[in-house]
Scaffold this motif. Structure first.
Motif, PDB file in Angstrom:
ATOM      1  N   PRO A 142     -88.728  36.698   7.035  1.00 42.33           N
ATOM      2  CA  PRO A 142     -89.344  37.852   7.347  1.00 42.33           C
ATOM      3  C   PRO A 142     -88.375  38.712   7.961  1.00 42.33           C
ATOM      4  O   PRO A 142     -87.552  38.396   8.538  1.00 42.33           O
ATOM      5  CB  PRO A 142     -90.335  37.248   8.371  1.00 42.33           C
ATOM      6  CG  PRO A 142     -90.541  35.954   8.102  1.00 42.33           C
ATOM      7  CD  PRO A 142     -89.196  35.351   7.225  1.00 42.33           C
ATOM      8  N   ASN A 143     -88.577  39.996   7.674  1.00 44.12           N
ATOM      9  CA  ASN A 143     -87.988  41.200   8.164  1.00 44.12           C
ATOM     10  C   ASN A 143     -86.467  41.236   7.787  1.00 44.12           C
ATOM     11  O   ASN A 143     -85.648  42.051   8.609  1.00 44.12           O
ATOM     12  CB  ASN A 143     -88.135  41.091   9.502  1.00 44.12           C
ATOM     13  CG  ASN A 143     -89.587  41.157  10.064  1.00 44.12           C
ATOM     14  OD1 ASN A 143     -90.392  41.644   9.393  1.00 44.12           O
ATOM     15  ND2 ASN A 143     -89.745  40.453  11.365  1.00 44.12           N
ATOM     16  N   GLN A 144     -85.915  40.543   6.900  1.00 46.30           N
ATOM     17  CA  GLN A 144     -84.381  40.453   6.535  1.00 46.30           C
ATOM     18  C   GLN A 144     -84.306  40.585   4.802  1.00 46.30           C
ATOM     19  O   GLN A 144     -85.045  40.134   4.247  1.00 46.30           O
ATOM     20  CB  GLN A 144     -83.989  39.405   7.093  1.00 46.30           C
ATOM     21  CG  GLN A 144     -83.548  39.323   8.586  1.00 46.30           C
ATOM     22  CD  GLN A 144     -82.737  38.393   9.086  1.00 46.30           C
ATOM     23  OE1 GLN A 144     -82.275  37.593   8.158  1.00 46.30           O
ATOM     24  NE2 GLN A 144     -82.604  38.231  10.405  1.00 46.30           N
ATOM     25  N   LEU A 145     -83.188  41.156   4.585  1.00 47.46           N
ATOM     26  CA  LEU A 145     -82.905  41.164   3.047  1.00 47.46           C
ATOM     27  C   LEU A 145     -82.029  40.143   3.006  1.00 47.46           C
ATOM     28  O   LEU A 145     -81.232  39.672   4.194  1.00 47.46           O
ATOM     29  CB  LEU A 145     -81.933  42.268   2.918  1.00 47.46           C
ATOM     30  CG  LEU A 145     -82.587  43.798   2.759  1.00 47.46           C
ATOM     31  CD1 LEU A 145     -81.532  44.908   2.596  1.00 47.46           C
ATOM     32  CD2 LEU A 145     -83.787  44.050   1.649  1.00 47.46           C
ATOM     33  N   LEU A 146     -82.289  39.504   2.023  1.00 46.29           N
ATOM     34  CA  LEU A 146     -81.653  38.054   1.752  1.00 46.29           C
ATOM     35  C   LEU A 146     -80.134  38.167   0.988  1.00 46.29           C
ATOM     36  O   LEU A 146     -80.160  39.298   0.107  1.00 46.29           O
ATOM     37  CB  LEU A 146     -82.161  37.198   0.853  1.00 46.29           C
ATOM     38  CG  LEU A 146     -83.830  36.386   1.409  1.00 46.29           C
ATOM     39  CD1 LEU A 146     -84.111  35.614   0.426  1.00 46.29           C
ATOM     40  CD2 LEU A 146     -83.067  35.580   2.574  1.00 46.29           C
ATOM     41  N   PRO A 147     -79.086  37.794   1.427  1.00 39.75           N
ATOM     42  CA  PRO A 147     -77.609  38.232   0.735  1.00 39.75           C
ATOM     43  C   PRO A 147     -77.856  37.478  -0.593  1.00 39.75           C
ATOM     44  O   PRO A 147     -78.429  36.450  -0.646  1.00 39.75           O
ATOM     45  CB  PRO A 147     -76.778  37.469   1.788  1.00 39.75           C
ATOM     46  CG  PRO A 147     -77.250  36.677   2.672  1.00 39.75           C
ATOM     47  CD  PRO A 147     -78.864  37.090   2.720  1.00 39.75           C
ATOM     48  N   LEU A 148     -76.922  37.909  -1.539  1.00 42.22           N
ATOM     49  CA  LEU A 148     -76.898  37.356  -2.862  1.00 42.22           C
ATOM     50  C   LEU A 148     -76.568  35.961  -3.070  1.00 42.22           C
ATOM     51  O   LEU A 148     -77.224  35.081  -3.511  1.00 42.22           O
ATOM     52  CB  LEU A 148     -76.077  38.196  -3.796  1.00 42.22           C
ATOM     53  CG  LEU A 148     -76.600  39.664  -3.946  1.00 42.22           C
ATOM     54  CD1 LEU A 148     -75.254  40.290  -4.854  1.00 42.22           C
ATOM     55  CD2 LEU A 148     -77.869  39.657  -4.627  1.00 42.22           C
ATOM     56  N   GLU A 149     -75.584  35.431  -1.749  1.00 44.54           N
ATOM     57  CA  GLU A 149     -75.261  34.085  -1.966  1.00 44.54           C
ATOM     58  C   GLU A 149     -76.524  33.307  -1.590  1.00 44.54           C
ATOM     59  O   GLU A 149     -76.693  32.035  -1.967  1.00 44.54           O
ATOM     60  CB  GLU A 149     -74.318  33.773  -0.843  1.00 44.54           C
ATOM     61  CG  GLU A 149     -73.147  34.508  -1.235  1.00 44.54           C
ATOM     62  CD  GLU A 149     -72.764  36.141  -0.808  1.00 44.54           C
ATOM     63  OE1 GLU A 149     -72.154  36.796  -1.141  1.00 44.54           O
ATOM     64  OE2 GLU A 149     -73.920  36.512   0.022  1.00 44.54           O
ATOM     65  N   GLU A 150     -77.381  33.631  -0.678  1.00 45.44           N
ATOM     66  CA  GLU A 150     -78.544  32.969  -0.233  1.00 45.44           C
ATOM     67  C   GLU A 150     -79.673  32.921  -1.353  1.00 45.44           C
ATOM     68  O   GLU A 150     -80.298  32.003  -1.510  1.00 45.44           O
ATOM     69  CB  GLU A 150     -79.334  33.401   0.983  1.00 45.44           C
ATOM     70  CG  GLU A 150     -80.398  32.598   1.762  1.00 45.44           C
ATOM     71  CD  GLU A 150     -80.556  33.028   3.158  1.00 45.44           C
ATOM     72  OE1 GLU A 150     -81.330  32.157   3.681  1.00 45.44           O
ATOM     73  OE2 GLU A 150     -79.928  33.938   3.447  1.00 45.44           O
ATOM     74  N   ILE A 151     -79.665  33.998  -2.066  1.00 46.41           N
ATOM     75  CA  ILE A 151     -80.586  33.938  -3.207  1.00 46.41           C
ATOM     76  C   ILE A 151     -79.959  32.920  -4.418  1.00 46.41           C
ATOM     77  O   ILE A 151     -80.956  32.187  -4.736  1.00 46.41           O
ATOM     78  CB  ILE A 151     -80.814  35.380  -3.911  1.00 46.41           C
ATOM     79  CG1 ILE A 151     -81.383  36.376  -2.789  1.00 46.41           C
ATOM     80  CG2 ILE A 151     -81.505  35.362  -5.147  1.00 46.41           C
ATOM     81  CD1 ILE A 151     -81.157  37.738  -3.326  1.00 46.41           C
TER      82      ILE A 151
END
Length: 158
Positions: A142-151
């Motif tokens: 919630p309320n945060q963009l996920l970094p590509l590493e986490e995706i």
């Protein structure tokens, strides 16, 4: 030595153009910073989609995705949507803006057309939320963009 009056470049009517210049300059810097940040995120997501063999679809979502049944259905806008196939499962990820004004927040949603267990242990990461909508499972912070590493970590177990 005694000074006879104030030493200032401002007019007697007030501080003059300098305050307005600072305010408008600050506003212009903020707008440019925001636009550059959005442009960089879109570029990163496009490159990510290309490198993984997914399709960047921009602000659209596939009709097969039950958007109205999700907690993000109140989103004011969808950006950086990517669709693809991961291990034979339909995949979707997108950034969305929820709320407005001071309550405005942006978050990344990763969705797969499979049970939420398909995400494996990565879905249990700190502060990640999961939900199911129809035959889709969604993971987001919630309320945060996920970094590509986490995706990538979320999709690794599919």
């Amino acid at each position: 030595m005694i000074l006879a009056g104030p030493v200032s470049s401002a007019s007697p009517d007030g501080p003059g153009w300098s305050v307005e210049f600072i305010v408008f300059g600050g506003l212009a810097c903020f707008i440019v910073w925001t636009l550059v940040r959005r442009w960089k995120r879109a570029k990163q997501i496009r490159q990510y989609a290309r490198s993984k063999g997914y399709t960047y679809i921009g602000a659209a979502l596939p009709k097969s995705f039950p958007f109205s049944q999700t907690s993000v259905s109140r989103a004011r806008s969808i950006t950086n949507a990517v669709a693809g196939d991961q291990s034979g499962k339909e995949l979707l990820l997108f950034d969305c803006v929820l709320g407005s004004g001071k309550a405005r927040r942006t978050q990344t949603v990763v969705a797969v057309r499979a049970p939420e267990e398909s995400f494996g242990p990565a879905r249990l990461g700190p502060f990640l939320m999961t939900e199911e909508a129809g035959d889709w499972a969604l993971v987001y912070r919630p309320n945060q963009l996920l970094p590509l590493e986490e995706i990538d970590a979320l999709l690794a177990d599919l």
